[in-house]
Design an enzyme around this catalytic site. Structure first.
Site, mmCIF file in Angstrom:
data_model
loop_
_atom_site.group_PDB
_atom_site.id
_atom_site.type_symbol
_atom_site.label_atom_id
_atom_site.label_comp_id
_atom_site.label_asym_id
_atom_site.label_seq_id
_atom_site.Cartn_x
_atom_site.Cartn_y
_atom_site.Cartn_z
ATOM 1 N N ASP A 16 0.854 -1.195 0.000
ATOM 2 C CA ASP A 16 0.000 0.000 0.000
ATOM 3 C C ASP A 16 0.879 1.230 0.000
ATOM 4 O O ASP A 16 2.093 1.121 0.083
ATOM 5 C CB ASP A 16 -0.819 0.047 1.294
ATOM 6 C CG ASP A 16 -1.893 -1.006 1.319
ATOM 7 O OD1 ASP A 16 -2.647 -1.091 0.360
ATOM 8 O OD2 ASP A 16 -1.970 -1.725 2.330
ATOM 9 N N LYS A 36 -3.777 3.311 -2.118
ATOM 10 C CA LYS A 36 -4.772 4.328 -2.438
ATOM 11 C C LYS A 36 -4.090 5.529 -3.061
ATOM 12 O O LYS A 36 -2.970 5.865 -2.739
ATOM 13 C CB LYS A 36 -5.447 4.821 -1.156
ATOM 14 C CG LYS A 36 -6.287 3.803 -0.495
ATOM 15 C CD LYS A 36 -6.889 4.453 0.723
ATOM 16 C CE LYS A 36 -7.359 3.440 1.720
ATOM 17 N NZ LYS A 36 -7.923 4.083 2.893
ATOM 18 N N MET A 96 -7.794 7.843 10.138
ATOM 19 C CA MET A 96 -8.479 8.178 8.880
ATOM 20 C C MET A 96 -9.527 9.268 9.082
ATOM 21 O O MET A 96 -10.557 9.272 8.406
ATOM 22 C CB MET A 96 -9.189 6.927 8.292
ATOM 23 C CG MET A 96 -8.263 5.753 8.083
ATOM 24 S SD MET A 96 -9.129 4.264 7.548
ATOM 25 C CE MET A 96 -9.918 3.737 9.065
HETATM 26 N N1 SAH Z 1 -2.916 -0.335 9.871
HETATM 27 C C1 SAH Z 1 -2.542 1.027 10.160
HETATM 28 C C2 SAH Z 1 -3.706 1.969 10.070
HETATM 29 C C3 SAH Z 1 -4.377 2.001 8.715
HETATM 30 S S1 SAH Z 1 -5.591 3.266 8.577
HETATM 31 C C4 SAH Z 1 -1.861 1.084 11.528
HETATM 32 O O1 SAH Z 1 -1.922 0.129 12.309
HETATM 33 O O2 SAH Z 1 -1.233 2.110 11.806
HETATM 34 C C5 SAH Z 1 -4.617 4.627 8.010
HETATM 35 C C6 SAH Z 1 -4.632 5.716 9.050
HETATM 36 O O3 SAH Z 1 -3.626 5.480 10.025
HETATM 37 C C7 SAH Z 1 -4.326 7.087 8.515
HETATM 38 O O4 SAH Z 1 -5.471 7.695 7.960
HETATM 39 C C8 SAH Z 1 -3.872 7.811 9.772
HETATM 40 O O5 SAH Z 1 -4.968 8.178 10.567
HETATM 41 C C9 SAH Z 1 -3.136 6.704 10.505
HETATM 42 N N2 SAH Z 1 -1.680 6.763 10.283
HETATM 43 C C10 SAH Z 1 -0.911 5.819 9.707
HETATM 44 N N3 SAH Z 1 0.383 6.188 9.706
HETATM 45 C C11 SAH Z 1 0.432 7.397 10.320
HETATM 46 C C12 SAH Z 1 1.496 8.307 10.634
HETATM 47 N N4 SAH Z 1 2.767 8.045 10.336
HETATM 48 N N5 SAH Z 1 1.174 9.466 11.264
HETATM 49 C C13 SAH Z 1 -0.115 9.757 11.575
HETATM 50 N N6 SAH Z 1 -1.144 8.938 11.312
HETATM 51 C C14 SAH Z 1 -0.875 7.768 10.689
#
Ligand code: SAH
Length: 244
Positions: free
Chosen positions: A34, A56, A170
């Protein structure tokens, strides 16, 4: 048939990748990935490793989930070691469960390699512990993707009256609505909120405010970003350790 590794890539800082994830990335014949907070991870692969991007673009999936499932199945037929790499942890809003169930249905062997989820690690890099003795005894991780003014909601907003820490993933595009909704269910207008953008990377930026003003302060931050609601946000004053 090869084996598929549903693998967490961690939140951004490459050193937060687990040893187990690194081991399969080095061995992978193909990496299905992704949009990652840190694409440098892909440089760890062996020469000749194939890459398939299924992430995406501007919030739109370039491939629907069924297509991604198909890609994984085809890869498993063609290669020995298939790494399905996802940001953070594959089972935290990563649809890793759906992919695992699909592989199971098609008798493809798989393994789950959990990752460091952004939900906990990004607040930690901003100096915000999701629990803290005497301040918060629990935390929730909630999707911010669903508009809070939706009539039939899967989100139990009324349960959010408690003092648990709430982490919305998100949710940046719904920040204003989320903040309004929380005020509507009875949280004080001056309740602390932080928005953290590109957490754990050199571009990390944290903005702190209240339910009333956070939208104005944080609306233009770049994604990925998450929202932390709770009194634990105030601990940042003494626990801030990462420059942002
Ligand atoms: N599986 C991922 C989450 C997927 S949903 C996990 O466990 O982290 C994707 C969301 O994760 C983004 O919209 C944001 O809200 C958050 N996210 C992922 N990486 C991030 C980062 N480095 N800083 C801030 N938010 C993050």
């Amino acid at each position: 048939m090869g084996k598929v590794y549903l693998t967490g890539a961690g939140p951004g800082d490459i050193e937060l990748l687990t040893l187990k994830a690194l081991k399969v990335i080095k061995k992978a014949d193909v990496i299905v990935y992704d949009r990652l907070a840190n694409p440098d991870i892909l440089k760890e692969c062996k020469s000749g490793c194939e890459f398939i991007y299924v992430g995406k673009e501007d919030g739109k999936h370039i491939l629907p989930q069924e297509e991604i499932n198909r890609v994984l199945l085809e890869c498993a037929r063609k290669y020995d070691t298939v790494v399905r790499l996802k940001g953070g942890d594959p089972f935290v809003f990563g649809r890793g469960g759906e992919e695992g169930a699909f592989l199971h249905e098609h008798s493809v062997e798989f393994e789950v390699i959990p990752g460091v989820t952004s939900a906990i690690s990004v607040p930690a890099y901003a100096g915000i512990p999701v629990t803290h003795r005497g301040i918060s005894v629990s935390f929730r991780v909630v999707t911010g993707h669903e508009a809070p003014n939706k009539e039939v909601s899967q989100i139990p907003w009324q349960n959010f009256k408690t003092d648990d820490t709430i982490v919305f993933l998100m949710g940046l595009h719904n920040l204003e609505k989320i903040a309004k909704k929380l005020i509507e269910i009875g949280k004080p207008k001056d309740f602390p909120v932080a928005v953290i953008s590109r957490g754990t990377t050199p571009e990390q930026k944290t903005v702190v405010g209240t339910l009333e003003n956070i939208y104005q302060k944080a609306k233009d931050l770049p994604t990925p970003a998450l929202i932390v609601v709770g009194k634990v946000v105030e601990l940042r004053e003494s626990l801030r350790w990462f420059r942002d």
